[in-house]
Design an enzyme around this catalytic site. Structure first.
Site: not given
Ligand code: NAD
Length: 259
Positions: A141, A154
């Site tokens: 991130s 985080y």
């Molecule tokens: P999201 O909430 O849409 O998806 C998260 C996924 O992780 C889901 O499939 C959920 O079921 C799964 N998950 C959660 N806990 C879990 C566990 N204990 N075991 C297995 N699976 C689990 O979130 P997202 O925004 O798609 O985030 C995905 C990644 O991208 C994360 O690591 C997040 O930190 C990173 N990220 C997101 C953003 C953003 O703005 N959305 C920005 C930078 C980084």
């Protein structure tokens, strides 16, 4: 070149992970889908991916449980013969001042956003070495590079993930395996959407103002990042063009961390 390879994408039932799974499937990569959700919705996603012409299996490993992570890798190897691509993507968020931060939330964020990458990576590397080829992609991130208040767990986990990424890259550099991170800015996925109403209430502003003045405040392009941009970058990192790119990160953050 990537067709017929197998990718595990953790946390791929939603958001960025799902976008990467679909992007990989269009290139003929078999998918291990992982993450939580309603079983019927997950089966629908699995079939949607199979209709793209690849095999897709779902594994419900909980990223807080090392045994389940190991078992997921074994299931993938049994089903497809090997795992050539690992995307460590699963992640959760909790926003709270450090003195109020619930210790159990801290532990879960460190486990899911950081330690799970250790458990999955250590399990796939022997298979990648046997194949003589591997790609590890850690979804970090902008918060792996800079901090924001109230996101202590985080920010800590994502900084740690970047350190792990560099270390692994050096260890497997001569095995035709690369390890890289992608550092997105804000992407409108459920993880971010959940924060909007709370932030609006906490600051006494509208949800539109949260998007414009809070989330996109540091994103100079004033655009959210799309999951397709992240999937495309992940595919590039898997390609031969990126065989000498290792131990680094690619920011997709609209200029956030340049300022
Ligand atoms: P999201 O909430 O849409 O998806 C998260 C996924 O992780 C889901 O499939 C959920 O079921 C799964 N998950 C959660 N806990 C879990 C566990 N204990 N075991 C297995 N699976 C689990 O979130 P997202 O925004 O798609 O985030 C995905 C990644 O991208 C994360 O690591 C997040 O930190 C990173 N990220 C997101 C953003 C953003 O703005 N959305 C920005 C930078 C980084």
């Amino acid at each position: 070149m990537l067709s017929g390879k197998t990718a595990i994408i953790t946390g791929s039932t939603s958001g960025i992970g799902l976008g990467i799974a679909k992007g990989f499937a269009t290139e003929g990569i078999n998918i291990i889908l992982n993450g939580f959700g309603n079983p019927k919705d997950i089966e629908r996603l699995r079939l949607e991916i199979e209709h793209m012409g690849v095999s897709c299996i779902y594994n419900n490993a909980d990223m807080t449980k090392p045994d389940e992570i190991m078992a997921m890798v074994e299931e993938a190897v049994d089903a497809f013969g090997s795992v050539e691509i690992l995307v460590n993507n699963a992640g959760i968020q909790h926003v709270s001042p450090v003195e109020d931060f619930p210790p159990e939330q801290w532990d879960d964020i460190i486990a899911i956003n950081m330690s799970s990458a250790f458990h999955s990576t250590r399990a796939v590397i022997p298979h990648m070495k046997k194949q003589g080829w591997g790609r590890i992609i850690n979804i970090a991130s902008a918060h792996g590079l800079v901090a924001s208040p109230y996101k202590s767990a985080y920010v800590t986990a994502k900084h740690g993930l970047l350190g792990f990424n560099k270390t692994v890259a050096l260890e497997v550099a001569q095995d035709n395996i690369t390890s890289n991170a992608i550092c997105p800015g804000y992407v409108l996925t459920p993880l971010v959407e959940k924060q909007i109403p709370d932030t609006a209430k906490a600051r006494g502003i509208s949800e539109e103002e949260v998007k414009r003045d809070v989330l996109l405040a540091a994103q100079w392009t004033k655009k959210f990042v799309s999951v397709e941009e992240i999937a495309g970058t992940a595919l590039f990192l898997c390609s031969d063009y990126a065989q000498n790119i290792t131990g680094t990160h690619i920011s997709i953050d609209g200029g956030w961390t340049a300022a």
